[in-house]
Design an enzyme around this catalytic site. Structure first.
Site, mmCIF file in Angstrom:
data_model
loop_
_atom_site.group_PDB
_atom_site.id
_atom_site.type_symbol
_atom_site.label_atom_id
_atom_site.label_comp_id
_atom_site.label_asym_id
_atom_site.label_seq_id
_atom_site.Cartn_x
_atom_site.Cartn_y
_atom_site.Cartn_z
ATOM 1 N N ARG A 105 6.052 1.238 2.657
ATOM 2 C CA ARG A 105 7.115 1.934 1.895
ATOM 3 C C ARG A 105 8.496 1.569 2.427
ATOM 4 N NH1 ARG A 105 3.511 6.291 2.542
ATOM 5 N NH2 ARG A 105 4.889 7.211 4.122
ATOM 6 N N ASN A 118 0.877 -1.166 0.000
ATOM 7 C CA ASN A 118 0.000 0.000 0.000
ATOM 8 C C ASN A 118 0.912 1.212 0.000
ATOM 9 O OD1 ASN A 118 -1.637 2.183 0.547
ATOM 10 N ND2 ASN A 118 -2.782 1.185 2.168
ATOM 11 N N ALA A 133 0.436 4.218 0.386
ATOM 12 C CA ALA A 133 0.092 5.240 1.372
ATOM 13 C C ALA A 133 0.560 4.872 2.786
ATOM 14 C CB ALA A 133 -1.418 5.473 1.377
ATOM 15 N N CYS A 134 1.104 3.672 2.956
ATOM 16 C CA CYS A 134 1.510 3.166 4.269
ATOM 17 C C CYS A 134 3.018 3.283 4.444
ATOM 18 C CB CYS A 134 1.057 1.705 4.389
ATOM 19 S SG CYS A 134 1.697 0.853 5.848
ATOM 20 N N GLY A 135 3.442 3.960 5.498
ATOM 21 C CA GLY A 135 4.869 4.117 5.765
ATOM 22 C C GLY A 135 5.577 2.799 6.009
#
Length: 142
Positions: A17, A10, A12-14
């Site tokens: 990432r 995802n 948008a997920c740190g």
């Protein structure tokens, strides 16, 4: 390095990432699956959860999802009911799941991915929050 690695990601997920960046820091370009747009099949999800050594309940994401509104905290729900909910709304699938020939992990925290990657890291790695995971020689610190 050539290694077949898949990450259910995802962007948008740190944590997701950071996990992806650690895979790349090992010199591996993984297959990246945006699981919100391309969720796994039921069979794939069941296999990932089992291969990671988790229960279905451990693989559900609560934070930032309709978990509570859907009543998924009910201990009487079966694995099949929980899987149905996860497949209906893929945001309920916790992330990131990473699959390599060494194993499958739900990489929370992100450095768990190091357990299933070869020791081929290219130098230091610091997570987005500033926590250093690998030293300058690519050796694990945490």
């Amino acid at each position: 390095m050539t290694m077949d690695v898949t990450i259910y990601h995802n962007p948008a997920c740190g944590t997701s990432r950071n996990t992806l960046a650690m895979i790349r820091n090992a010199g591996i370009e993984p297959t990246v699956i945006d699981y919100l747009k391309n969720p796994p099949t039921r069979e794939q999800l069941v296999k990932m959860i089992a291969d990671a050594g988790l229960s279905v309940r451990e693989a559900i994401r609560e934070k930032g999802t309709p978990y509570a509104e859907l009543g998924l905290d009910d201990p009487g729900l079966t694995d099949d009911q929980l899987l149905d909910a996860m497949l209906k709304d893929s945001i309920l699938i916790n992330r990131p799941f990473v699959i390599t020939p060494i194993g499958t992990r739900l990489s929370r925290p992100s450095e768990i991915v190091l357990d299933i990657l070869p020791d081929t890291h290219k130098g230091a790695f610091t997570k987005e929050d500033g926590e250093q995971v690998l030293d300058a020689q690519g050796k694990r610190l945490i």
